[in-house]
Scaffold this motif. Structure first.
Motif, short mmCIF file in Angstrom:
data_model
loop_
_atom_site.label_atom_id
_atom_site.label_comp_id
_atom_site.label_asym_id
_atom_site.label_seq_id
_atom_site.Cartn_x
_atom_site.Cartn_y
_atom_site.Cartn_z
N ALA A 182 -9.50 3.60 -6.95
CA ALA A 182 -9.25 2.56 -5.97
C ALA A 182 -9.11 1.22 -6.69
N LEU A 222 0.81 -1.21 0.00
CA LEU A 222 0.00 0.00 0.00
C LEU A 222 0.84 1.27 0.00
N LEU A 256 -9.28 4.96 0.38
CA LEU A 256 -8.39 4.72 -0.76
C LEU A 256 -8.57 5.84 -1.77
N TRP A 278 -7.42 -4.78 -6.06
CA TRP A 278 -6.56 -5.57 -5.19
C TRP A 278 -6.32 -4.86 -3.86
N GLN A 279 -6.33 -3.52 -3.89
CA GLN A 279 -6.17 -2.78 -2.64
C GLN A 279 -7.37 -2.98 -1.72
N GLY A 297 -0.87 4.36 0.33
CA GLY A 297 -1.97 3.89 -0.50
C GLY A 297 -3.34 4.23 0.05
N PHE A 298 -3.45 4.66 1.30
CA PHE A 298 -4.75 5.09 1.82
C PHE A 298 -4.54 6.16 2.88
#
Length: 259
Positions: free
Chosen positions: A177, A107, A173, A180-181, A146-147
């Motif tokens: 988005a 991430l 996210l 997979w995240q 990543g978030f």
């Protein structure tokens, strides 16, 4: 509701944890205007609730809002530094748990994280904190993250003498988005680690608050008892005499009339 009630009875520490994974209902700072063809900005939540008996709601709220003490019940935090010129702004430093190192790398996180947060704690029952973003909408201190994390604490009196305290961790996210995240954050291992960490922190906070409150009340009771004994013995006035009792004398009293 039935499952939550069953867990509420079975868990001895009176902690209930649950995860809510959903699209964001309101625009997040991490969400930007985008074409309809791109995925929606996504926000997830992980929450836990603990019941704390015998400590006033106001005391619990005030203590949790003191970010300088946050490391006492959040061992993952290395430090929380509060800006003396702006008490609502703070810098958090955290070591990623071993169980989350691989997801964290995916991430965009490093092993040690440092970011800025803004706290809003006007009065009970609710306080919130949000991550500070830079001019590009990136997380201040972790631009490749990543978030974007944020959270809230709610403290209410669930019944007389018992406070219910709910801690909610939110993570948004940024657009777009990736699937997979979302799947990674929704995965059982990641949710288990997040919820167990939240629960552990709430338990530590509960133990600390109950201990401190009981010690303060014991000190007050001891002071009251000491004050009561002092009043029974008499209160000394400024001239050194004792009020409430006649001063004694060693001179013999006359046995008859003196002419």
């Amino acid at each position: 509701m039935r499952l939550a009630a069953l867990l509420h009875v079975l868990l001895p520490a009176r902690v209930i944890a649950f995860a809510t994974l959903r699209p964001a209902h309101a625009p997040s700072p991490a969400c930007r205007p985008r074409p309809r063809s791109l995925p929606l900005c996504w926000t997830g939540e992980t929450s836990a609730t603990i019941e704390i008996a015998g400590v006033p709601v106001s005391r619990l709220y005030e203590s949790y809002a003191d970010l300088r003490r946050m490391t006492e019940w959040s061992p993952l935090l290395d430090s929380v530094s509060v800006d003396p010129d702006r008490p609502s702004r703070s810098v958090w430093v955290m070591t990623v748990p071993r169980a989350l190192k691989v997801p964290a790398r995916l991430l965009g996180y490093t092993t040690t994280l440092s970011w800025q947060a803004e706290l809003a704690a006007p009065r009970p029952p609710l306080m919130t904190w949000t991550s500070v973003l830079d001019e590009q909408g990136k997380l201040e201190g972790i631009p490749n993250a990543g978030f974007v994390p944020s959270g809230a604490i709610e403290v209410v009196e669930s019944r007389p003498g018992v406070a219910a305290m709910t801690l909610t961790l939110r993570y948004a996210l940024p657009d777009p988005a990736a699937g997979w995240q979302v799947a990674l954050i929704q995965s059982a291992p990641v949710q288990f680690v997040l919820s167990s960490r939240i629960e552990a922190g709430l338990r530590r906070f509960s133990r600390a608050m109950r201990r401190e409150w009981e010690e303060e009340q014991a000190a007050h009771r001891a002071a009251d008892r000491a004050s009561g004994r002092h009043e029974e013995a008499g209160v000394h006035s400024e001239d050194g005499h004792t009020e409430g009792r006649q001063p004694s004398t060693d001179l013999p009293q006359p046995s008859g009339t003196v002419l």
